[in-house]
Design a protein around this motif. Structure first.
Motif, PDB file in Angstrom:
ATOM      1  N   ARG A 100     -18.873  20.619   0.030  1.00 32.80           N
ATOM      2  CA  ARG A 100     -19.212  20.827   1.441  1.00 32.80           C
ATOM      3  C   ARG A 100     -20.046  22.079   1.610  1.00 32.80           C
ATOM      4  NH1 ARG A 100     -16.747  24.171   4.858  1.00 32.80           N
ATOM      5  NH2 ARG A 100     -14.776  24.260   3.673  1.00 32.80           N
ATOM      6  N   GLN A 101     -19.626  23.163   0.977  1.00 28.85           N
ATOM      7  CA  GLN A 101     -20.356  24.420   1.107  1.00 28.85           C
ATOM      8  C   GLN A 101     -21.751  24.335   0.495  1.00 28.85           C
ATOM      9  OE1 GLN A 101     -17.666  27.244  -0.717  1.00 28.85           O
ATOM     10  NE2 GLN A 101     -16.554  27.615   1.187  1.00 28.85           N
ATOM     11  N   VAL A 102     -21.864  23.714  -0.683  1.00 27.29           N
ATOM     12  CA  VAL A 102     -23.162  23.588  -1.355  1.00 27.29           C
ATOM     13  C   VAL A 102     -24.117  22.717  -0.553  1.00 27.29           C
ATOM     14  CG1 VAL A 102     -24.294  22.627  -3.395  1.00 27.29           C
ATOM     15  CG2 VAL A 102     -22.252  24.034  -3.668  1.00 27.29           C
ATOM     16  N   SER A 103     -23.565  21.679   0.083  1.00 22.49           N
ATOM     17  CA  SER A 103     -24.406  20.742   0.824  1.00 22.49           C
ATOM     18  C   SER A 103     -24.916  21.316   2.135  1.00 22.49           C
ATOM     19  CB  SER A 103     -23.623  19.456   1.113  1.00 22.49           C
ATOM     20  OG  SER A 103     -23.237  18.815  -0.085  1.00 22.49           O
ATOM     21  N   TYR A 104     -24.105  22.114   2.802  1.00 21.58           N
ATOM     22  CA  TYR A 104     -24.429  22.561   4.161  1.00 21.58           C
ATOM     23  C   TYR A 104     -24.834  24.029   4.264  1.00 21.58           C
ATOM     24  CZ  TYR A 104     -22.794  18.178   6.180  1.00 21.58           C
ATOM     25  OH  TYR A 104     -22.665  16.857   6.516  1.00 21.58           O
TER      26      TYR A 104
ATOM     27  N   THR B 146     -27.015  26.294   3.042  1.00 22.71           N
ATOM     28  CA  THR B 146     -28.232  26.481   2.267  1.00 22.71           C
ATOM     29  C   THR B 146     -29.219  27.347   3.049  1.00 22.71           C
ATOM     30  OG1 THR B 146     -29.188  24.460   3.208  1.00 22.71           O
ATOM     31  CG2 THR B 146     -27.965  24.247   1.138  1.00 22.71           C
ATOM     32  N   GLY B 147     -30.247  27.823   2.357  1.00 24.89           N
ATOM     33  CA  GLY B 147     -31.269  28.635   3.012  1.00 24.89           C
ATOM     34  C   GLY B 147     -30.683  29.877   3.637  1.00 24.89           C
ATOM     35  N   ASP B 148     -31.002  30.103   4.915  1.00 24.80           N
ATOM     36  CA  ASP B 148     -30.505  31.286   5.620  1.00 24.80           C
ATOM     37  C   ASP B 148     -28.987  31.257   5.793  1.00 24.80           C
ATOM     38  OD1 ASP B 148     -33.084  32.159   5.828  1.00 24.80           O
ATOM     39  OD2 ASP B 148     -33.368  31.485   7.896  1.00 24.80           O
ATOM     40  N   ARG B 149     -28.409  30.065   5.640  1.00 33.46           N
ATOM     41  CA  ARG B 149     -26.960  29.926   5.834  1.00 33.46           C
ATOM     42  C   ARG B 149     -26.164  30.016   4.533  1.00 33.46           C
ATOM     43  NH1 ARG B 149     -26.783  25.035  10.376  1.00 33.46           N
ATOM     44  NH2 ARG B 149     -27.475  26.326  12.142  1.00 33.46           N
ATOM     45  N   GLU B 150     -26.802  30.336   3.448  1.00 35.71           N
ATOM     46  CA  GLU B 150     -26.094  30.398   2.168  1.00 35.71           C
ATOM     47  C   GLU B 150     -24.986  31.451   2.181  1.00 35.71           C
ATOM     48  OE1 GLU B 150     -27.013  30.851  -2.640  1.00 35.71           O
ATOM     49  OE2 GLU B 150     -28.663  30.597  -1.214  1.00 35.71           O
ATOM     50  N   VAL B 151     -25.171  32.508   2.970  1.00 33.01           N
ATOM     51  CA  VAL B 151     -24.168  33.557   3.072  1.00 33.01           C
ATOM     52  C   VAL B 151     -22.841  33.020   3.609  1.00 33.01           C
ATOM     53  CG1 VAL B 151     -24.817  34.248   5.425  1.00 33.01           C
ATOM     54  CG2 VAL B 151     -23.788  35.935   3.866  1.00 33.01           C
ATOM     55  N   LEU B 152     -22.871  31.863   4.286  1.00 37.46           N
ATOM     56  CA  LEU B 152     -21.649  31.274   4.820  1.00 37.46           C
ATOM     57  C   LEU B 152     -20.678  30.834   3.725  1.00 37.46           C
ATOM     58  CD1 LEU B 152     -23.047  29.067   7.740  1.00 37.46           C
ATOM     59  CD2 LEU B 152     -21.888  31.281   7.911  1.00 37.46           C
ATOM     60  N   ARG B 153     -21.182  30.608   2.503  1.00 38.88           N
ATOM     61  CA  ARG B 153     -20.277  30.232   1.413  1.00 38.88           C
ATOM     62  C   ARG B 153     -19.239  31.333   1.187  1.00 38.88           C
ATOM     63  NH1 ARG B 153     -24.402  27.808  -3.263  1.00 38.88           N
ATOM     64  NH2 ARG B 153     -25.744  26.610  -1.830  1.00 38.88           N
ATOM     65  N   LYS B 154     -19.711  32.567   1.138  1.00 37.60           N
ATOM     66  CA  LYS B 154     -18.794  33.693   0.934  1.00 37.60           C
ATOM     67  C   LYS B 154     -17.939  33.929   2.168  1.00 37.60           C
ATOM     68  CE  LYS B 154     -18.670  38.378  -0.936  1.00 37.60           C
ATOM     69  NZ  LYS B 154     -19.494  39.462  -1.562  1.00 37.60           N
ATOM     70  N   LEU B 155     -18.558  33.829   3.329  1.00 36.08           N
ATOM     71  CA  LEU B 155     -17.813  34.059   4.567  1.00 36.08           C
ATOM     72  C   LEU B 155     -16.747  32.990   4.792  1.00 36.08           C
ATOM     73  CD1 LEU B 155     -20.688  35.152   6.965  1.00 36.08           C
ATOM     74  CD2 LEU B 155     -18.749  36.559   6.222  1.00 36.08           C
ATOM     75  N   ASP B 156     -17.042  31.756   4.457  1.00 37.07           N
ATOM     76  CA  ASP B 156     -16.065  30.679   4.601  1.00 37.07           C
ATOM     77  C   ASP B 156     -14.821  30.985   3.769  1.00 37.07           C
ATOM     78  OD1 ASP B 156     -15.156  28.248   5.636  1.00 37.07           O
ATOM     79  OD2 ASP B 156     -16.037  27.072   4.021  1.00 37.07           O
ATOM     80  N   ASP B 157     -15.012  31.395   2.530  1.00 44.24           N
ATOM     81  CA  ASP B 157     -13.876  31.738   1.665  1.00 44.24           C
ATOM     82  C   ASP B 157     -13.086  32.919   2.223  1.00 44.24           C
ATOM     83  OD1 ASP B 157     -14.719  29.727   0.009  1.00 44.24           O
ATOM     84  OD2 ASP B 157     -15.290  31.022  -1.666  1.00 44.24           O
TER      85      ASP B 157
END
Length: 332
Positions: free
Chosen positions: A231-235, A237-248
């Protein structure tokens, strides 16, 4: 003998005076007792005591002086000891250490000042009752205590994950929506495909949390973690890649807060509620994504009996719940 009796009466009077609290703070000492219970039995002790700001309809009650007109009184604090408090009229707003003047409604939150020192803000039980808040599963008193435990747990996270969030915010400004623990939900709540994937993933974590077989729980957890990663890899991306760390991070922070409330609610020496009832009470409407999924993840972690997870989550260099579950369940 007469002098001894007189001294005893004075001692009793002084003790009663020291432990009396303003009517607007009724119920608050029980919050601190619950917090001390959770720390003593689960989280471990901490030398950090946040600055506290409480309020009812007309007055604030703070552990730091806010005005020259403050009145002082002595009452229990989160340390389990009597401490000095300050009170005065708030006139509908409260100036907090990060420089903001906050309009006072029904709220509870933890944050940190510019130096990283944690502080805590919450309406007192009287305010919650006047607002008409209810909980069918928990009852108002237990609900408010659980909310307090959730938010107060964040004061233990400010120097670790809270500081990381601040650093990210300084490098990646967020405007629409602003950065909060609900940022992922705000961005994707109208995307039905995303919502469906998130629900499937979260349901799998809850299946793992309640499955009677530990081996199966581990397998289900690893499956859910793979879904989370995809889910994180798919959504994100780009300017929103920082959300992977924030989500965790937000799954960890909000999940721990939920777990703190749950731990006290279900414990025979705490809220004394059946486990299933306590879980339902903490999930409530199930509409806060990071809280809903994060709770399931911490239920699994605690179920696995993973060593020292409390220390690792609460340290100044913390591990996320995703990292912890990978290790506890042996996920590849």
């Amino acid at each position: 003998m007469r002098n001894t009796a007189l001294m005893l009466m004075l001692l009793i009077c002084n003790t009663v005076k020291a432990q009396s609290i303003p009517p607007g703070m009724n119920g608050v000492p029980a919050w601190f007792s619950a917090w001390n219970f959770v720390c003593q039995n689960k989280f471990g002790s901490s030398a950090t005591i946040p600055t506290i700001f409480l309020y009812d309809d007309s007055l604030y009650y703070a552990t730091a002086s806010l005005a020259a007109t403050d009145q002082r009184f002595t009452a229990p604090g989160p340390s389990g000891k009597l401490i000095e408090w300050y009170t005065g009229a708030h006139n509908g707003t409260l100036r907090i250490p990060d420089g903001q003047s906050v309009p006072l409604g029904l709220m509870s939150f933890a944050a940190a000042d510019s130096a990283g020192n944690p502080f805590f803000v919450m309406a007192t039980p009287r305010f919650w009752k006047s607002a008409g808040v209810e909980s069918r599963e928990l009852g108002l008193e237990k609900l408010i205590t659980a909310v307090f435990l959730h938010e107060f747990a964040h004061t233990r996270q400010q120097r670790g994950m809270g500081a990381t969030v601040t650093t990210i915010e300084q490098k990646h400004p967020f405007h629409d929506p602003p950065l909060s623990d609900d940022i992922v939900q705000h961005l994707f709540s109208k995307d039905s495909v995303y919502v469906g994937r998130w629900k499937e993933e979260t349901d799998l974590f809850y299946q793992a949390a309640f499955h009677p077989d530990k081996r199966t729980s581990k397998k289900l957890t690893c499956d859910a973690l793979r879904m989370l990663h995809q889910r994180q890899v798919s959504y994100f991306t780009g300017d929103r890649e920082v959300l992977r760390k924030l989500d965790d991070i937000f799954l960890t922070m909000e999940g721990l807060g939920q777990f703190a409330g749950l731990y006290w609610l279900q414990h025979p020496s705490g809220g004394k509620l059946p486990y299933a009832t306590a879980v339902e009470g903490m999930r409530r409407k199930r509409n806060q994504w990071s809280q809903e999924e994060g709770l399931a993840m911490f239920l699994i972690l605690d179920k696995m009996g993973w060593r020292n997870w409390e220390r690792d989550v609460l340290s100044d260099d913390p591990k996320t719940i995703v990292q912890q579950l990978h290790a506890a369940c042996g996920c590849q």
